[in-house]
Motif scaffolding. Sequence first.
Motif, mmCIF file in Angstrom:
data_model
loop_
_atom_site.group_PDB
_atom_site.id
_atom_site.type_symbol
_atom_site.label_atom_id
_atom_site.label_comp_id
_atom_site.label_asym_id
_atom_site.label_seq_id
_atom_site.Cartn_x
_atom_site.Cartn_y
_atom_site.Cartn_z
ATOM 1 N N TYR A 1 32.092 80.647 93.250
ATOM 2 C CA TYR A 1 32.376 79.806 92.098
ATOM 3 C C TYR A 1 32.356 80.622 90.806
ATOM 4 O O TYR A 1 31.569 81.560 90.669
ATOM 5 C CB TYR A 1 31.378 78.649 92.005
ATOM 6 N N ARG B 1 33.559 68.011 91.800
ATOM 7 C CA ARG B 1 34.050 69.328 92.220
ATOM 8 C C ARG B 1 35.127 69.739 91.224
ATOM 9 O O ARG B 1 36.117 69.026 91.055
ATOM 10 C CB ARG B 1 34.639 69.297 93.625
ATOM 11 N N ARG C 1 37.843 72.715 89.637
ATOM 12 C CA ARG C 1 38.630 73.909 89.949
ATOM 13 C C ARG C 1 39.347 74.377 88.697
ATOM 14 O O ARG C 1 39.730 73.567 87.861
ATOM 15 C CB ARG C 1 39.634 73.615 91.055
ATOM 16 N N GLY D 1 43.339 77.537 90.626
ATOM 17 C CA GLY D 1 42.855 77.109 91.937
ATOM 18 C C GLY D 1 41.512 77.658 92.389
ATOM 19 O O GLY D 1 41.091 77.403 93.511
ATOM 20 N N LYS D 2 40.808 78.372 91.527
ATOM 21 C CA LYS D 2 39.484 78.892 91.904
ATOM 22 C C LYS D 2 38.434 77.801 91.726
ATOM 23 O O LYS D 2 38.553 76.932 90.862
ATOM 24 C CB LYS D 2 39.123 80.104 91.048
ATOM 25 N N ASN D 3 37.397 77.862 92.547
ATOM 26 C CA ASN D 3 36.286 76.932 92.411
ATOM 27 C C ASN D 3 35.567 77.208 91.101
ATOM 28 O O ASN D 3 35.193 78.349 90.820
ATOM 29 C CB ASN D 3 35.303 77.084 93.572
#
Length: 159
Positions: A14, A115, A117, A121-123
């Motif tokens: 993350y 959640r 992002r 598209g990365k956490n």
Amino acid sequence: MSVALVEDISDDTYVLDLLTITLTPALPWLGHQVRCEMDGHLKETVDLTRVTCHVIMKFGPVKMLDRRYRLPDLLALMGARMPRDLRPPAGPWKQAWILQLPEAVPVAEHQIRVRARTGDGKNFFALDIPMNFNRRFHPSRANGGGGSRMFQSQRCRVP
């Protein structure tokens, strides 16, 4: 509403490493404001205008909300504004928002799952937040009559 534990379930993949989350007052009421402060470390520059948040709110086994929001839209929905620095660089990151809690939430225990992002598209972060909305605001208690705890601050250590 009380917060038993705000759990950061993110891992090393993350972008945001959360250190602490502080809610003031510690026991905010439905329909009232709460100040949420996040203190963490960004591993890279993030365009906050492109962050998306998947929010799931459950009441027992019943899913009351399952929706994706852009971070600016989610904050606006909660009465908060985006920070001035929309592209914070890697390094220490502190953010505070004044959020308006909705009044039309059933009085019950809820599980909120967020959640987020990044635009590529990365956490970004992952939080599980158990909320206990088993009581509503009573003006007679606001001045010390059993509701004095609502003006205390609670610092939740994010594991």
